[in-house]
Motif scaffolding. Structure first.
Motif, mmCIF file in Angstrom:
data_model
loop_
_atom_site.group_PDB
_atom_site.id
_atom_site.type_symbol
_atom_site.label_atom_id
_atom_site.label_comp_id
_atom_site.label_asym_id
_atom_site.label_seq_id
_atom_site.Cartn_x
_atom_site.Cartn_y
_atom_site.Cartn_z
ATOM 1 N N ILE A 8 -3.239 1.081 7.183
ATOM 2 C CA ILE A 8 -1.952 1.501 6.635
ATOM 3 C C ILE A 8 -1.868 0.900 5.228
ATOM 4 O O ILE A 8 -1.644 -0.303 5.056
ATOM 5 C CB ILE A 8 -0.786 1.011 7.521
ATOM 6 C CG1 ILE A 8 -0.984 1.505 8.960
ATOM 7 C CG2 ILE A 8 0.548 1.478 6.948
ATOM 8 C CD1 ILE A 8 0.015 0.926 9.956
ATOM 9 N N ASP A 9 -2.089 1.755 4.253
ATOM 10 C CA ASP A 9 -2.232 1.298 2.863
ATOM 11 C C ASP A 9 -0.960 0.577 2.396
ATOM 12 O O ASP A 9 0.154 1.054 2.570
ATOM 13 C CB ASP A 9 -2.492 2.530 1.980
ATOM 14 C CG ASP A 9 -3.313 2.188 0.758
ATOM 15 O OD1 ASP A 9 -2.850 1.373 -0.057
ATOM 16 O OD2 ASP A 9 -4.435 2.744 0.630
ATOM 17 N N GLY A 10 -1.162 -0.611 1.804
ATOM 18 C CA GLY A 10 -0.030 -1.340 1.198
ATOM 19 C C GLY A 10 1.007 -1.816 2.198
ATOM 20 O O GLY A 10 2.169 -2.039 1.842
ATOM 21 N N ALA A 294 5.634 4.221 -1.203
ATOM 22 C CA ALA A 294 7.022 3.750 -1.136
ATOM 23 C C ALA A 294 7.139 2.356 -1.750
ATOM 24 O O ALA A 294 8.125 2.034 -2.432
ATOM 25 C CB ALA A 294 7.505 3.739 0.314
ATOM 26 N N SER A 295 6.124 1.526 -1.537
ATOM 27 C CA SER A 295 6.133 0.177 -2.103
ATOM 28 C C SER A 295 6.096 0.230 -3.630
ATOM 29 O O SER A 295 6.828 -0.493 -4.309
ATOM 30 C CB SER A 295 4.914 -0.619 -1.616
ATOM 31 O OG SER A 295 4.892 -0.684 -0.211
ATOM 32 N N HIS A 296 5.230 1.075 -4.146
ATOM 33 C CA HIS A 296 5.139 1.197 -5.611
ATOM 34 C C HIS A 296 6.467 1.673 -6.196
ATOM 35 O O HIS A 296 6.804 1.343 -7.329
ATOM 36 C CB HIS A 296 4.007 2.160 -5.995
ATOM 37 C CG HIS A 296 2.637 1.542 -5.937
ATOM 38 N ND1 HIS A 296 2.050 0.931 -7.020
ATOM 39 C CD2 HIS A 296 1.756 1.413 -4.921
ATOM 40 C CE1 HIS A 296 0.846 0.471 -6.668
ATOM 41 N NE2 HIS A 296 0.646 0.743 -5.398
ATOM 42 N N ASP A 297 7.201 2.449 -5.416
ATOM 43 C CA ASP A 297 8.508 2.915 -5.888
ATOM 44 C C ASP A 297 9.617 1.907 -5.589
ATOM 45 O O ASP A 297 10.780 2.138 -5.935
ATOM 46 C CB ASP A 297 8.860 4.255 -5.211
ATOM 47 C CG ASP A 297 7.928 5.376 -5.655
ATOM 48 O OD1 ASP A 297 7.303 5.227 -6.734
ATOM 49 O OD2 ASP A 297 7.823 6.386 -4.942
ATOM 50 N N PRO A 337 4.156 -5.670 -1.906
ATOM 51 C CA PRO A 337 5.552 -6.055 -1.698
ATOM 52 C C PRO A 337 6.529 -5.193 -2.504
ATOM 53 O O PRO A 337 6.251 -4.843 -3.653
ATOM 54 C CB PRO A 337 5.586 -7.504 -2.185
ATOM 55 C CG PRO A 337 4.168 -7.979 -2.095
ATOM 56 C CD PRO A 337 3.347 -6.773 -2.419
ATOM 57 N N ILE A 338 7.630 -4.895 -1.864
ATOM 58 C CA ILE A 338 8.698 -4.144 -2.523
ATOM 59 C C ILE A 338 9.100 -4.842 -3.817
ATOM 60 O O ILE A 338 9.323 -4.194 -4.839
ATOM 61 C CB ILE A 338 9.917 -4.029 -1.577
ATOM 62 C CG1 ILE A 338 9.551 -3.206 -0.329
ATOM 63 C CG2 ILE A 338 11.122 -3.440 -2.297
ATOM 64 C CD1 ILE A 338 9.336 -1.735 -0.552
#
Lengths: 399, 399
Positions: A8-10, A294-297, A337-338
């Motif tokens: 599960i990437d990231g 989603a993390s990158h965002d 990380p977020i």
């Protein structure tokens, strides 16, 4: 005995002010069940404190030393496009772009030229030869990969301004790169001459569309010597992913690759592909990408929702595969990380599930619970060795 | 984001017959709170089972490979005295001593000659040139550092009997050291000739004091190529310590150094200096030494008392610094068990405290509790990498 590594990437994260992460908070009954029945721990794909890309981390997890086999994005892009590369080739990622008569880039994607048009233009570049260096080129829409074969080096700068503006002259980054830089500079002129007057571009200009009259090479890397996955491990393997980068890794290692489009396919459709391949192959690598996006965002709730959806995917997979002869690894390539909106070196949770693992007390699959598992804190390079051993495939050293 | 590494020298211990250690037994509410709020583990500065010095362990904890950059005490002493060294220089620790007319040492510290007198004698040695080798010398009372610059080697024996007795001839330890040995032997004769008749020594003799008529070089090492801390990490850093050895490490790495005298300064005075520097710098290394000294003396209760005093120091620090943008590490460089009266390879407890660490269940800062933490068992080389990552300073490898 089959092996599945499900990445599960990231996935990993750092705790928010409540001490929670998307994974910790998400409802993930399937992941938790796998953790409860397996042996858990933490993993750094490359090493403690090393912040990896998805490419380098996947290589490490598959048992390949990224410091030896990772030479940049160019070779991975070329492998991803299915090009046949040889050790010593130098490969670049490319865009078809639009330049004006002063060689100034006015559109870095040539108006997102269609795949069909790009295929026609590709023929003008692929097969050229300059000063004894053979040129290979393959496109996929406005993207492509350029390969130089012969007496070449990757010690050259990009022929890409990385924004609108003048196409820079390619420069040698060391004495070794001199000839390659010359070849590339000649090539860019030839490409412009051939493409600017090409019927496809004449036609595009008539329709008011930007011409695809140049390619911009970047991220050059020398194709390393890489032992294929089958040669190294003796397993027929496949790689299921949604991104060109991971598919490129798979192709580079000689794995059969299958694409899943996470945004367009339902959970059931994705599960079906994965189940089919697990049935067919000795070794299956699955990469699901959306949690990383989603993390990158910086989208906490979105990441949590995606993790819950992946749990459903895992549930279907787990209910539809034979588990007698299976070792299944659930983990991630790196934390994203977020708060960082990018990859970090925080370790990721990992569980190895299968009939003969030494189960521990961990009952939940998250960054905190898995830290207490009996697998402690491993590196990516350990994983394939452990799996080869559990499936009785590895060699004894000594008597 | 700031980083503080607080090192309690020689903190770790082995359990006594009651299963207790000075740290386990000491009342340390502040350390325990830091442990409770942070992520805990064990650390070996260099590696499991490697018994380090304070110098090599500090280098490792700061991310420098001691096997590459540690070449002996000489360079550290010279750096510690503020000398400007160049890569390839060979540096020695020295004592001013007293020899009789037969070159026999009768006082290894020349009656603890004053700093002022030593400074005058220093001028006779500093700046000499022998066979093309430049001699640099700097003193601090009876101690000093001697540096040879030019075509020199550290493959030479000490010019120090290490006790009263004849000054030994310096010998080459390999072919490479031949010239340097010759230069040193010539130097010691020249030094004797110059100092024995020096007005300061004539005056000392009149007062019945031992002449400082020789220097005894020992612990020679070649100055290594060392990337400065700022160049490597991009952080403005300082080092607060009470010993020349640790100050030498700091100076070698280009850290600003500040002295605290633990024996003479109150807890409040020490805290004030540390708080000031934490406010001023991106990176602060603090070393407190007394727990190690008590260990070398085999004083269990004294070590316990010192640890409790350090807890008070930490309490003042923690109540007077901004914690929003701070990662604070509490640890030690090595264990110094009471039973050993010297350093050992037993790992030390470590806690990393800061807003985004993954807190674990550890509630006490001691050798036993921290062993259960989520940081597991790291090496010194990992620490800076983890901290760079937590403060979002490290580079991504790959895409």
């Amino acid at each position: 005995m089959k092996i599945v590594i499900f990445i599960i990437d990231g996935l990993g994260d750092r705790p928010n002010e409540k001490g929670l992460t998307p994974l910790k908070e998400a409802k993930t009954p399937t992941m938790d069940k796998i953790a409860e029945e397996g042996i858990c721990g933490l993993m750094n794909a490359i090493d403690i404190g090393i912040r990896p890309g998805s490419d380098t981390s996947h290589l490490a997890i598959l048992g390949y030393d990224p410091y030896k086999v990772y030479t940049g994005r160019g070779p991975l892009e070329a492998f991803g496009l299915g090009m046949e590369l040889k050790e010593g080739d130098v490969a670049f990622r490319c865009n078809f772009a639009t330049v004006d008569e002063n060689f100034k880039v006015v559109d870095r994607r040539a108006g997102r030229i269609s795949e069909e048009e790009a295929k026609e233009l590709e023929k003008e570049i692929d097969g050229l030869e300059i000063d004894g260096v053979k040129i290979l080129f393959k496109s996929k829409g406005y993207r492509g990969a350029l390969v130089l074969r012969g007496d070449v080096s990757d010690k050259v700068s990009d022929g890409d301004p990385h924004k609108e503006g003048e196409v820079p002259e390619v420069k040698a980054l060391s004495e070794e790169g001199k000839k390659t830089a010359e070849v590339l500079n000649k090539l860019l002129k030839i490409v412009y001459e051939k493409l600017d007057k090409h019927p496809i571009n004449i036609e595009r200009a008539k329709r008011g569309l930007p011409k695809a009259n140049i390619v911009l090479p970047r991220g050059g890397g020398k194709v390393p010597k890489v032992e294929k996955f089958y040669e190294r491990y003796g397993m027929r393997g496949c790689c299921i992913a949604g991104t060109a980068l991971i598919m490129g890794i798979g192709k580079m290692l000689g794995l059969d690759t299958y694409e899943i489009n996470e945004k367009k396919m339902s959970v059931e459709e994705r599960a079906k592909i994965i189940i089919d391949k697990i049935k067919k192959y000795d070794f299956t690598l699955v990469n699901v990408k959306l949690a990383d996006e989603a993390s990158h965002d910086g989208k906490y709730e979105e990441k949590k929702r995606i993790i819950e959806e992946i749990d459903k995917l895992l549930n279907i997979i787990f209910n539809n595969i034979s588990k007698d002869e299976l070792y299944f690894v659930l983990t991630s390539d790196h934390s994203s990380p977020i708060e960082v909106k990018d990859h970090s070196a925080d370790p990721v949770p990992i569980v190895i599930w299968g009939k003969s693992v030494r189960r521990d007390d961990v009952k939940n699959f998250d960054e905190f619970s898995c830290a207490k598992g009996s697998l402690h804190w491993i590196k990516g390079e350990h994983l394939m060795r452990i799996l080869l051993d559990l499936t009785n495939r590895n060699e004894k050293f000594g008597a």
